[in-house]
Write a protein that holds these residues in place. Structure first.
Motif, PDB file in Angstrom:
ATOM      1  N   LEU A   1      45.000  45.641  37.845  1.00  0.00           N
ATOM      2  CA  LEU A   1      45.896  46.106  36.788  1.00  0.00           C
ATOM      3  C   LEU A   1      47.022  46.938  37.389  1.00  0.00           C
ATOM      4  O   LEU A   1      46.812  47.663  38.366  1.00  0.00           O
ATOM      5  N   ILE A   2      48.183  46.839  36.783  1.00  0.00           N
ATOM      6  CA  ILE A   2      49.329  47.646  37.199  1.00  0.00           C
ATOM      7  C   ILE A   2      49.893  48.320  35.949  1.00  0.00           C
ATOM      8  O   ILE A   2      50.104  47.676  34.922  1.00  0.00           O
ATOM      9  N   PHE A   3      50.118  49.623  36.059  1.00  0.00           N
ATOM     10  CA  PHE A   3      50.639  50.429  34.964  1.00  0.00           C
ATOM     11  C   PHE A   3      51.780  51.304  35.463  1.00  0.00           C
ATOM     12  O   PHE A   3      51.919  51.527  36.660  1.00  0.00           O
ATOM     13  N   LYS A   4      52.540  51.840  34.517  1.00  0.00           N
ATOM     14  CA  LYS A   4      53.476  52.926  34.790  1.00  0.00           C
ATOM     15  C   LYS A   4      52.939  54.147  34.061  1.00  0.00           C
ATOM     16  O   LYS A   4      52.459  54.050  32.933  1.00  0.00           O
ATOM     17  N   HIS A   5      53.027  55.292  34.731  1.00  0.00           N
ATOM     18  CA  HIS A   5      52.572  56.533  34.106  1.00  0.00           C
ATOM     19  C   HIS A   5      53.371  57.697  34.683  1.00  0.00           C
ATOM     20  O   HIS A   5      53.348  57.926  35.899  1.00  0.00           O
ATOM     21  N   LYS A   6      54.098  58.378  33.823  1.00  0.00           N
ATOM     22  CA  LYS A   6      54.903  59.542  34.215  1.00  0.00           C
ATOM     23  C   LYS A   6      55.810  59.223  35.398  1.00  0.00           C
ATOM     24  O   LYS A   6      55.919  59.994  36.350  1.00  0.00           O
ATOM     25  N   GLY A   7      56.451  58.050  35.353  1.00  0.00           N
ATOM     26  CA  GLY A   7      57.403  57.667  36.384  1.00  0.00           C
ATOM     27  C   GLY A   7      56.802  57.126  37.665  1.00  0.00           C
ATOM     28  O   GLY A   7      57.500  56.878  38.631  1.00  0.00           O
ATOM     29  N   ILE A   8      55.496  56.946  37.676  1.00  0.00           N
ATOM     30  CA  ILE A   8      54.780  56.445  38.861  1.00  0.00           C
ATOM     31  C   ILE A   8      54.234  55.059  38.553  1.00  0.00           C
ATOM     32  O   ILE A   8      53.705  54.823  37.464  1.00  0.00           O
ATOM     33  N   LEU A   9      54.336  54.163  39.500  1.00  0.00           N
ATOM     34  CA  LEU A   9      53.725  52.845  39.386  1.00  0.00           C
ATOM     35  C   LEU A   9      52.288  52.974  39.895  1.00  0.00           C
ATOM     36  O   LEU A   9      52.058  53.420  41.028  1.00  0.00           O
ATOM     37  N   VAL A  10      51.328  52.638  39.048  1.00  0.00           N
ATOM     38  CA  VAL A  10      49.917  52.842  39.364  1.00  0.00           C
ATOM     39  C   VAL A  10      49.221  51.496  39.527  1.00  0.00           C
ATOM     40  O   VAL A  10      49.184  50.689  38.596  1.00  0.00           O
ATOM     41  N   PHE A  11      48.670  51.270  40.718  1.00  0.00           N
ATOM     42  CA  PHE A  11      47.905  50.064  41.013  1.00  0.00           C
ATOM     43  C   PHE A  11      46.429  50.423  40.838  1.00  0.00           C
ATOM     44  O   PHE A  11      45.936  51.362  41.458  1.00  0.00           O
ATOM     45  N   VAL A  12      45.745  49.654  39.984  1.00  0.00           N
ATOM     46  CA  VAL A  12      44.382  50.011  39.593  1.00  0.00           C
ATOM     47  C   VAL A  12      43.389  48.945  40.062  1.00  0.00           C
ATOM     48  O   VAL A  12      43.537  47.759  39.742  1.00  0.00           O
ATOM     49  N   GLU A  13      42.384  49.383  40.781  1.00  0.00           N
ATOM     50  CA  GLU A  13      41.257  48.537  41.157  1.00  0.00           C
ATOM     51  C   GLU A  13      40.109  48.892  40.215  1.00  0.00           C
ATOM     52  O   GLU A  13      39.704  50.065  40.121  1.00  0.00           O
ATOM     53  N   VAL A  14      39.596  47.900  39.500  1.00  0.00           N
ATOM     54  CA  VAL A  14      38.534  48.118  38.519  1.00  0.00           C
ATOM     55  C   VAL A  14      37.211  47.651  39.123  1.00  0.00           C
ATOM     56  O   VAL A  14      37.115  46.554  39.671  1.00  0.00           O
ATOM     57  N   LYS A  15      36.201  48.497  38.994  1.00  0.00           N
ATOM     58  CA  LYS A  15      34.858  48.140  39.455  1.00  0.00           C
ATOM     59  C   LYS A  15      33.864  48.389  38.323  1.00  0.00           C
ATOM     60  O   LYS A  15      33.803  49.484  37.767  1.00  0.00           O
ATOM     61  N   TYR A  16      33.107  47.348  37.993  1.00  0.00           N
ATOM     62  CA  TYR A  16      32.087  47.464  36.951  1.00  0.00           C
ATOM     63  C   TYR A  16      30.728  47.699  37.608  1.00  0.00           C
ATOM     64  O   TYR A  16      30.395  47.044  38.596  1.00  0.00           O
ATOM     65  N   ARG A  17      29.961  48.607  37.051  1.00  0.00           N
ATOM     66  CA  ARG A  17      28.603  48.862  37.525  1.00  0.00           C
ATOM     67  C   ARG A  17      27.687  49.012  36.311  1.00  0.00           C
ATOM     68  O   ARG A  17      28.026  49.693  35.354  1.00  0.00           O
ATOM     69  N   SER A  18      26.552  48.349  36.379  1.00  0.00           N
ATOM     70  CA  SER A  18      25.582  48.469  35.282  1.00  0.00           C
ATOM     71  C   SER A  18      24.749  49.733  35.446  1.00  0.00           C
ATOM     72  O   SER A  18      23.893  50.034  34.630  1.00  0.00           O
ATOM     73  N   GLY A  19      25.004  50.475  36.480  1.00  0.00           N
ATOM     74  CA  GLY A  19      24.331  51.742  36.747  1.00  0.00           C
ATOM     75  C   GLY A  19      24.842  52.284  38.066  1.00  0.00           C
ATOM     76  O   GLY A  19      25.703  51.676  38.703  1.00  0.00           O
ATOM     77  N   THR A  20      24.300  53.403  38.481  1.00  0.00           N
ATOM     78  CA  THR A  20      24.765  54.005  39.732  1.00  0.00           C
ATOM     79  C   THR A  20      23.717  53.909  40.838  1.00  0.00           C
ATOM     80  O   THR A  20      23.893  54.496  41.895  1.00  0.00           O
ATOM     81  N   GLY A  21      22.661  53.157  40.603  1.00  0.00           N
ATOM     82  CA  GLY A  21      21.593  53.030  41.588  1.00  0.00           C
ATOM     83  C   GLY A  21      22.039  52.482  42.930  1.00  0.00           C
ATOM     84  O   GLY A  21      21.474  52.813  43.968  1.00  0.00           O
ATOM     85  N   PHE A  22      23.085  51.660  42.917  1.00  0.00           N
ATOM     86  CA  PHE A  22      23.577  51.083  44.163  1.00  0.00           C
ATOM     87  C   PHE A  22      24.859  51.758  44.640  1.00  0.00           C
ATOM     88  O   PHE A  22      25.500  51.295  45.578  1.00  0.00           O
ATOM     89  N   GLY A  23      25.250  52.830  43.966  1.00  0.00           N
ATOM     90  CA  GLY A  23      26.438  53.566  44.383  1.00  0.00           C
ATOM     91  C   GLY A  23      27.520  53.579  43.317  1.00  0.00           C
ATOM     92  O   GLY A  23      27.422  52.915  42.295  1.00  0.00           O
ATOM     93  N   TYR A  24      28.532  54.372  43.591  1.00  0.00           N
ATOM     94  CA  TYR A  24      29.657  54.528  42.672  1.00  0.00           C
ATOM     95  C   TYR A  24      30.791  53.581  43.041  1.00  0.00           C
ATOM     96  O   TYR A  24      30.875  53.088  44.158  1.00  0.00           O
TER      97      TYR A  24
END
Length: 118
Positions: free
Chosen positions: A40-63
């Protein structure tokens, strides 16, 4: 489509709505450059923000942030450089990682790591 791809797409849609509700302006999803894809790519407060999304069904294997290794970071930076060049962007940029977590009751939680790397 594989189940993990479905969950990843759902997580991206949820993050898109979540960030939009927090004042981020959506620019583009799934930008591809070579072997890299920026979720995902967004603009926020004059900054271009590149977003990496990670889905986890829990934190047992890490964040989420633990699953963006140096190779992935290099690919994301290269893709972002191409995007910036294509759009002739001359302002600041930022890379965020957003983890989407589902707890045992099925509730969703978001964890945003602003300026996670570069």
């Amino acid at each position: 489509m594989a189940e993990h791809n479905d969950k990843g797409k759902e997580a991206e849609d949820l993050v898109k709505a979540w960030l939009s509700g927090r004042g981020y302006e959506f620019v583009e999803a799934n930008y591809r450059s070579g072997h890299a894809e920026i979720d995902l790519i967004f603009k926020h407060k004059g900054i271009l923000v590149f977003v990496e999304v990670k889905y986890r069904s829990g934190t047992g294997f890490g964040y989420a942030e633990e699953f963006v290794d140096s190779t992935k970071r290099k690919l994301l930076i290269k893709a972002a450089d191409n995007f910036v060049h294509e759009r002739d962007w001359h302002k600041d940029i930022r890379f965020d990682i957003i983890g989407v977590y589902r707890d045992q009751k099925g509730n969703l939680n978001f964890r945003q790591f602003e300026d996670a790397f570069y």
